[in-house]
Write an enzyme that holds these catalytic residues in place. Sequence first.
Site, short mmCIF file in Angstrom:
data_model
loop_
_atom_site.label_atom_id
_atom_site.label_comp_id
_atom_site.label_asym_id
_atom_site.label_seq_id
_atom_site.Cartn_x
_atom_site.Cartn_y
_atom_site.Cartn_z
NE ARG A 89 7.80 -3.03 5.83
CZ ARG A 89 7.09 -2.68 6.06
NH1 ARG A 89 5.77 -1.95 5.24
NH2 ARG A 89 6.20 -2.75 7.36
NE ARG A 143 2.79 -4.89 11.35
CZ ARG A 143 3.58 -4.86 10.47
NH1 ARG A 143 5.03 -5.45 10.70
NH2 ARG A 143 3.69 -4.21 9.11
NE ARG A 196 6.81 -0.76 9.97
CZ ARG A 196 5.96 -0.28 9.65
NH1 ARG A 196 5.95 0.04 8.45
NH2 ARG A 196 4.50 -1.40 10.07
NE ARG A 224 -3.60 -1.01 10.34
CZ ARG A 224 -2.26 -0.60 10.16
NH1 ARG A 224 -2.51 0.46 9.85
NH2 ARG A 224 -1.37 -1.61 9.88
CE LYS A 269 -1.90 -1.35 4.33
NZ LYS A 269 -1.23 -2.34 3.97
P1 ADP Z 1 2.44 -1.68 3.25
O1 ADP Z 1 2.53 -0.52 3.22
O2 ADP Z 1 1.19 -2.01 2.52
O3 ADP Z 1 2.47 -2.53 4.37
P2 ADP Z 1 4.76 -1.43 1.98
O4 ADP Z 1 4.61 -0.61 0.47
O5 ADP Z 1 5.15 -1.41 2.58
O6 ADP Z 1 3.67 -2.70 2.31
O7 ADP Z 1 5.69 -2.99 0.89
C1 ADP Z 1 6.06 -3.65 1.97
C2 ADP Z 1 7.67 -4.39 0.96
O8 ADP Z 1 7.21 -5.14 0.02
C3 ADP Z 1 7.96 -3.36 0.81
O9 ADP Z 1 10.08 -3.64 1.51
C4 ADP Z 1 7.94 -3.20 -0.15
O10 ADP Z 1 9.26 -2.91 -1.72
C5 ADP Z 1 7.57 -4.58 -1.39
N1 ADP Z 1 6.96 -4.41 -2.18
C6 ADP Z 1 5.69 -3.70 -1.87
N2 ADP Z 1 5.18 -3.85 -2.90
C7 ADP Z 1 5.54 -5.25 -4.18
C8 ADP Z 1 5.14 -5.86 -4.92
N3 ADP Z 1 4.78 -5.67 -6.18
N4 ADP Z 1 6.21 -7.21 -5.60
C9 ADP Z 1 7.51 -7.61 -4.32
N5 ADP Z 1 7.78 -6.47 -3.55
C10 ADP Z 1 7.24 -5.31 -3.28
P1 AMP Z 2 1.29 0.15 8.82
O1 AMP Z 2 2.85 1.67 9.05
O2 AMP Z 2 0.43 0.96 8.38
O3 AMP Z 2 2.18 -1.61 9.15
O4 AMP Z 2 1.56 0.79 10.78
C1 AMP Z 2 1.70 0.09 11.67
C2 AMP Z 2 1.53 0.05 12.63
O5 AMP Z 2 0.89 1.50 13.15
C3 AMP Z 2 -0.14 -1.30 13.40
O6 AMP Z 2 0.36 -1.90 13.34
C4 AMP Z 2 -0.45 -0.11 14.26
O7 AMP Z 2 -0.02 -0.39 15.79
C5 AMP Z 2 -0.27 0.98 14.54
N1 AMP Z 2 -1.44 1.88 13.15
C6 AMP Z 2 -1.04 2.15 12.27
N2 AMP Z 2 -2.27 2.68 11.44
C7 AMP Z 2 -4.03 2.45 12.53
C8 AMP Z 2 -4.96 2.78 12.47
N3 AMP Z 2 -5.57 3.10 11.45
N4 AMP Z 2 -4.91 1.97 13.59
C9 AMP Z 2 -4.17 1.60 14.56
N5 AMP Z 2 -3.56 1.20 14.55
C10 AMP Z 2 -2.79 1.74 13.85
#
Ligand code: ADP
Ligand code: AMP
Length: 216
Positions: free
Chosen positions: A126, A170, A159, A87, A15
């Site tokens: 990541r 998660r 992270r 969420r 995302k």
């Molecule tokens: P989210 O915001 O949904 O938690 P991220 O955008 O941070 O996900 O992506 C999670 C990991 O997967 C990152 O390391 C990113 O570089 C990688 N990634 C994102 N989209 C793709 C894809 N389409 N194919 C492979 N790896 C991806």
């Molecule tokens: P994310 O970067 O979206 O993976 O979020 C990291 C962490 O932040 C999550 O595991 C939650 O602990 C918190 N968080 C982010 N967005 C929300 C939300 N909309 N509601 C509750 N917790 C959140």
Amino acid sequence: MKKNLVFLGPPGAGKGTQAKMLSQELGLIHISTGDILRSAVEKRTPLGVKAKEYMDRGELVPDDLIIALIEEVLPQQGGFVLDGFPRTVAQAKALDRLLDRKGMNLSAVILFDVPDDTVVERLSGRRICPRCGAVYHIRYNPPREDEICDRCGAKLIQREDDREEVIRKRLSVYREQTAPLVEYYSERDILVKLDASRPIEEIHRRLLEILNEKGN
Ligand code: ADP
Ligand code: AMP
């Protein structure tokens, strides 16, 4: 007309990666509650201090804190991508009320559909830039120079919550608390399912197509 989008899907679905690309290309404001919370934790603000324990455990931060945060950051004029919010059903209802008050609505809710094992692989590989927030993957989106951010030269980090035990937690939180939003939004005509297991560029192109089809 400016789009108001929600990106819905499990952690690691891509995302944030897509929200950054799309918002840059279309001039939308990217609102990631996860990024805002991480920055609050870093700066030890009152919100950050309260949120940290939940985030470290892979749990959701309580709705009242998140809803207050969104009320503060949602742009007055629209033209945004919400990434990681809502969420819970309570958050989705609060968003509806807030948009109503501002005379706005959602153009589309994009569901990033991806299998669990892909999520685990993406999250464990990541790496993020602690300075500028850029996101990489050691295999699928590596930086040009090992462990160094292409954009600002800082050393990349993993992270805290991208460790396997927290990832599993998660995912179960997603299934229990966030997945019900699929039904919530599919009752209206705004939910669009996207195959998020495809490569990054392909998903980006597909998103642009979807937004064109959606028209409004
Ligand atoms: P989210 O915001 O949904 O938690 P991220 O955008 O941070 O996900 O992506 C999670 C990991 O997967 C990152 O390391 C990113 O570089 C990688 N990634 C994102 N989209 C793709 C894809 N389409 N194919 C492979 N790896 C991806
Ligand atoms: P994310 O970067 O979206 O993976 O979020 C990291 C962490 O932040 C999550 O595991 C939650 O602990 C918190 N968080 C982010 N967005 C929300 C939300 N909309 N509601 C509750 N917790 C959140």
